[in-house]
Design a protein around this motif. Structure first.
Motif, PDB file in Angstrom:
ATOM      1  N   ILE A  20      36.613  38.580 -28.474  1.00 20.24           N
ATOM      2  CA  ILE A  20      37.701  37.909 -27.752  1.00 20.24           C
ATOM      3  C   ILE A  20      37.345  37.797 -26.268  1.00 20.24           C
ATOM      4  O   ILE A  20      36.453  38.490 -25.778  1.00 20.24           O
ATOM      5  CB  ILE A  20      39.044  38.679 -27.879  1.00 20.24           C
ATOM      6  N   ASN A  50      41.532  34.421 -25.813  1.00 18.82           N
ATOM      7  CA  ASN A  50      40.843  33.459 -26.663  1.00 18.82           C
ATOM      8  C   ASN A  50      40.090  34.232 -27.733  1.00 18.82           C
ATOM      9  O   ASN A  50      39.514  35.289 -27.458  1.00 18.82           O
ATOM     10  CB  ASN A  50      39.821  32.662 -25.851  1.00 18.82           C
ATOM     11  N   PHE A  51      40.101  33.704 -28.943  1.00 19.19           N
ATOM     12  CA  PHE A  51      39.307  34.297 -30.015  1.00 19.19           C
ATOM     13  C   PHE A  51      37.988  33.543 -30.112  1.00 19.19           C
ATOM     14  O   PHE A  51      37.977  32.328 -30.261  1.00 19.19           O
ATOM     15  CB  PHE A  51      40.052  34.210 -31.352  1.00 19.19           C
ATOM     16  N   PRO A  74      34.064  33.103 -32.083  1.00 26.55           N
ATOM     17  CA  PRO A  74      33.787  32.983 -33.526  1.00 26.55           C
ATOM     18  C   PRO A  74      33.946  34.282 -34.325  1.00 26.55           C
ATOM     19  O   PRO A  74      34.602  34.286 -35.372  1.00 26.55           O
ATOM     20  CB  PRO A  74      32.340  32.486 -33.543  1.00 26.55           C
ATOM     21  N   LYS A 102      37.571  35.296 -34.544  1.00 28.30           N
ATOM     22  CA  LYS A 102      38.316  34.357 -35.384  1.00 28.30           C
ATOM     23  C   LYS A 102      38.072  34.630 -36.865  1.00 28.30           C
ATOM     24  O   LYS A 102      38.985  34.544 -37.686  1.00 28.30           O
ATOM     25  CB  LYS A 102      37.898  32.925 -35.008  1.00 28.30           C
ATOM     26  N   LEU A 138      40.172  37.662 -37.725  1.00 29.35           N
ATOM     27  CA  LEU A 138      41.580  37.262 -37.756  1.00 29.35           C
ATOM     28  C   LEU A 138      41.914  36.513 -39.045  1.00 29.35           C
ATOM     29  O   LEU A 138      42.920  36.777 -39.695  1.00 29.35           O
ATOM     30  CB  LEU A 138      41.866  36.373 -36.539  1.00 29.35           C
ATOM     31  N   GLU A 139      41.039  35.594 -39.422  1.00 28.11           N
ATOM     32  CA  GLU A 139      41.269  34.803 -40.636  1.00 28.11           C
ATOM     33  C   GLU A 139      41.222  35.664 -41.888  1.00 28.11           C
ATOM     34  O   GLU A 139      41.949  35.433 -42.839  1.00 28.11           O
ATOM     35  CB  GLU A 139      40.239  33.670 -40.747  1.00 28.11           C
ATOM     36  N   ARG A 189      44.456  37.488 -42.057  1.00 29.69           N
ATOM     37  CA  ARG A 189      45.470  36.505 -42.411  1.00 29.69           C
ATOM     38  C   ARG A 189      45.436  36.185 -43.908  1.00 29.69           C
ATOM     39  O   ARG A 189      46.469  36.049 -44.558  1.00 29.69           O
ATOM     40  CB  ARG A 189      45.185  35.248 -41.582  1.00 29.69           C
ATOM     41  N   SER A 213      47.491  39.598 -35.279  1.00 26.26           N
ATOM     42  CA  SER A 213      46.427  39.774 -34.277  1.00 26.26           C
ATOM     43  C   SER A 213      46.360  41.227 -33.806  1.00 26.26           C
ATOM     44  O   SER A 213      45.287  41.748 -33.522  1.00 26.26           O
ATOM     45  CB  SER A 213      46.619  38.822 -33.094  1.00 26.26           C
TER      46      SER A 213
END
Ligand code: ATP
Ligand code: MG
Length: 567
Positions: free
Chosen positions: A32, A41-42, A44, A47, A50-51, A54, A448
């Motif tokens: 981040i 900001n995330f 790569p 992210k 996070l995904e 999720r 997050s």
């Protein structure tokens, strides 16, 4: 993924305000980037993590019949007026205007939007129950954003809202969500507890929090060591206290001259008695929703502390602020010598003092205390649970010993009832053809925040140790020397074969020193690494377990099969 192509700006140092391990690792590991206070900001790697989280959340929710939607982030203030929260939510709510002077808020949670979405569309009990959720940005203008993703201002949250025809059906869903959320946190490899909780600004009755046990947590939770009782300190209860003496101390009733004894310690010393028998007074100014304020004096046993959330709930106020001695004196109150018979102010007495006697309290005149004071048959409607439960208190369920632990809240489930549906006139026709407001539940997970929480529980001094369901990649194939063609070919071949099986693999093919790559492997925290190096000549590679950092030599013939199993 090839490391040589990946945008991952790792660094040796973290900024000095990053004090928690998760915050430091996420910044140093290139997960981040900070944009502003509480806004990130995330990159790569971040992210991907996070995904993955999720996805776990979504899979489990969909499995039990919840339906995903996505609501606007910018919400008309009008809806917040309808529910009465536009004022009550306070400064965390960011208010904005558009070019036509219309008022909006950035959604900190979405009860209003969701009620609005369902009202006049779900009309009959036949369409119930219904559970809608989203995984979407939230904004809360937190007073103290800190600890990176743990307390941001902009963050990702899963928020679900369920609609029912009866409280029984809400209870059923509430239990189902407790189970489902528990499954999500277990899959993410977290050590957590489900605890009794306060309902906060969202309102409603009955709520539970999911707390990950971590030394750096901001919440205090009480855990019974003998039964399953667990509660946030904001609502924790205790068994009625018992006297520290075998026999009640004898007191001669009356007002005594106690010059300068303004503190509990000095009073205990003056009379040579345990603070258990002394009444402590804590004066505050309470601020209310309608802009009014009042002076409130809280009374507790001398060795108890006032718990702020309980203190607020007892009088239904928004905030408590300190009050000066001068302000109290102006009201005719005598700081240091205040007792329950005080005039001109509101009083609240701790429930543990109900029906107690043989007490010492302020006499409401300077330099005097009342001895042998009794609360029997007095102030019947002034008793509330306002004391902070401590480790020396006993479990309210079983009388067992309790311990205090630090926790990080990762999820929260509430029974809302008609707290929103009633004021917002969201009704349905019940089985008897009668119009009724929906009975609602609301549920939330800090998606997050979880990225950081996983690291708080799982890291070492070298960096991250991701769990299976959260790791950006399961395996890092490290090419020791990229100039050596054999090494590069072997590594590429292994990478292709594993990738073909959809395994989450990254290959470190950068033209960097071996030590540099190892450091990144440790910092970023891929669960496994394979080092393709000098041993290749003897038909060997090395397998590294990130958690233990143990290396084992594996033959080049076996490594593929072994990894296939492992990752
Ligand atoms: P907290 O007490 O930590 O402020 P909350 O009670 O305000 O949390 P809820 O309104 O119940 O939180 O929100 C649901 C979930 O959203 C929380 O359990 C938490 O995991 C997450 N969350 C809340 N505030 C933040 C924040 N500022 N940054 C990141 N995640 C948050
Ligand atoms: Mg909060």
């Amino acid at each position: 993924m090839r490391f040589s192509k990946l945008f991952v700006p790792t660094s040796k140092e973290a900024p000095s305000d990053a004090v928690l391990p998760s915050h430091r690792i996420l910044l140093r590991g290139g997960f981040i980037l900070q944009v502003g206070s509480g806004i990130y900001n995330f990159l790569p790697l971040g992210k991907i993590v996070l995904e993955k989280i999720r996805r776990v959340v979504k899979e489990e929710l969909d499995e039990v019949g919840c339906q995903e939607v996505q609501l606007g982030f910018v919400t008309p203030s009008e809806l917040w007026k309808e529910s009465g929260r536009l004022v009550k939510y306070g400064k965390e709510l960011l208010r904005i205007k558009d070019r036509k002077d219309n008022d909006f808020v950035l959604s900190p949670t979405a009860e209003e939007m969701m009620v609005d979405l369902v009202r006049n569309r779900v009309k009959s009990y036949k369409q119930l129950p219904l559970h809608l959720y989203q995984i979407n940005l939230k904004f809360r203008d937190e007073a103290r954003p800190r600890f990176g993703l743990l307390r941001g201002r902009e963050f990702l949250m899963e928020d679900g809202y369920s609609f029912h025809e009866s409280y029984e059906d809400l209870d059923r869903e509430f239990k189902l969500m407790e189970k489902t959320y528990s499954k999500i946190f277990s899959r993410l490899g977290l050590d957590f507890r489900v605890v009794e909780a306060d309902s906060g600004a969202i309102g409603g009755s009955g709520s539970k929090e999911f707390m990950v046990l971590a030394d750096n947590g901001e919440d205090d939770i009480l855990l019974c060591q003998e039964c399953r009782y667990a509660a946030n300190i904001e609502v924790a209860k205790r068994e009625k206290r018992v006297s520290p003496y075998d026999e009640e101390p004898e007191m001669i009733s009356g007002d005594f001259y106690t010059p300068g004894t303004k503190t509990i310690d000095s009073l205990a010393e003056f009379f040579g008695i345990e603070p258990y028998y002394l009444i402590k007074a804590v004066a505050k100014r309470a601020l209310y929703e309608d802009g009014q304020s009042r002076v409130v004096v809280y009374f507790l046993r001398g060795d108890d502390q006032l718990e702020e959330t309980k203190a607020l709930n007892a009088i239904d106020a928004l905030e408590l602020v300190d009050i000066s001695e001068e302000e109290l004196e102006a009201l005719g109150v005598t700081p240091g010598f205040i007792g329950p018979e005080v005039k001109n102010v509101e009083i609240v007495i701790d429930i543990d003092l109900k029906d107690s006697d043989n007490l010492i309290c302020g006499a409401n005149r300077v330099d005097y205390h009342t001895v042998g004071y009794s609360l029997k048959d007095k102030f019947d409607d002034k008793f509330y649970d306002i004391a902070e439960v401590k480790e020396t208190d006993r479990c309210p369920k079983c009388g067992g010993r309790m311990r205090v632990s630090k926790g990080i809240e990762v999820g929260h489930i509430f029974k809302l009832g008609d707290r929103y549906s009633k004021p917002m006139e969201a009704n349905f026709l019940d089985q008897n053809g009668k119009l009724k407001p929906f009975v609602m539940g609301t549920y939330g997970i800090g998606v997050s925040r979880l990225v950081a929480v996983i690291l708080e529980q799982s890291h070492d001094e070298k960096g991250a140790i991701w769990t299976k369901e959260s790791a950006p990649f399961m395996l890092d194939i490290i090419v020791s020397n990229t100039k050596n063609e054999d090494e590069l070919n072997f590594a590429n071949n292994l990478y292709d074969k594993l990738s073909a099986l959809k395994k989450e693999v990254i290959i470190d093919d950068r033209k960097e020193r071996f030590g540099f790559k190892m450091k990144d492997f440790e910092l970023i925290g891929f669960p496994y690494g394979v080092i393709v190096g000098k041993g290749l000549k003897e038909g060997k590679v090395e397998l590294v377990d990130r958690k233990t950092l143990e290396k084992s030599s594996v033959s080049t013939e076996e490594i593929f099969e072994k990894l296939k199993e492992l990752i």
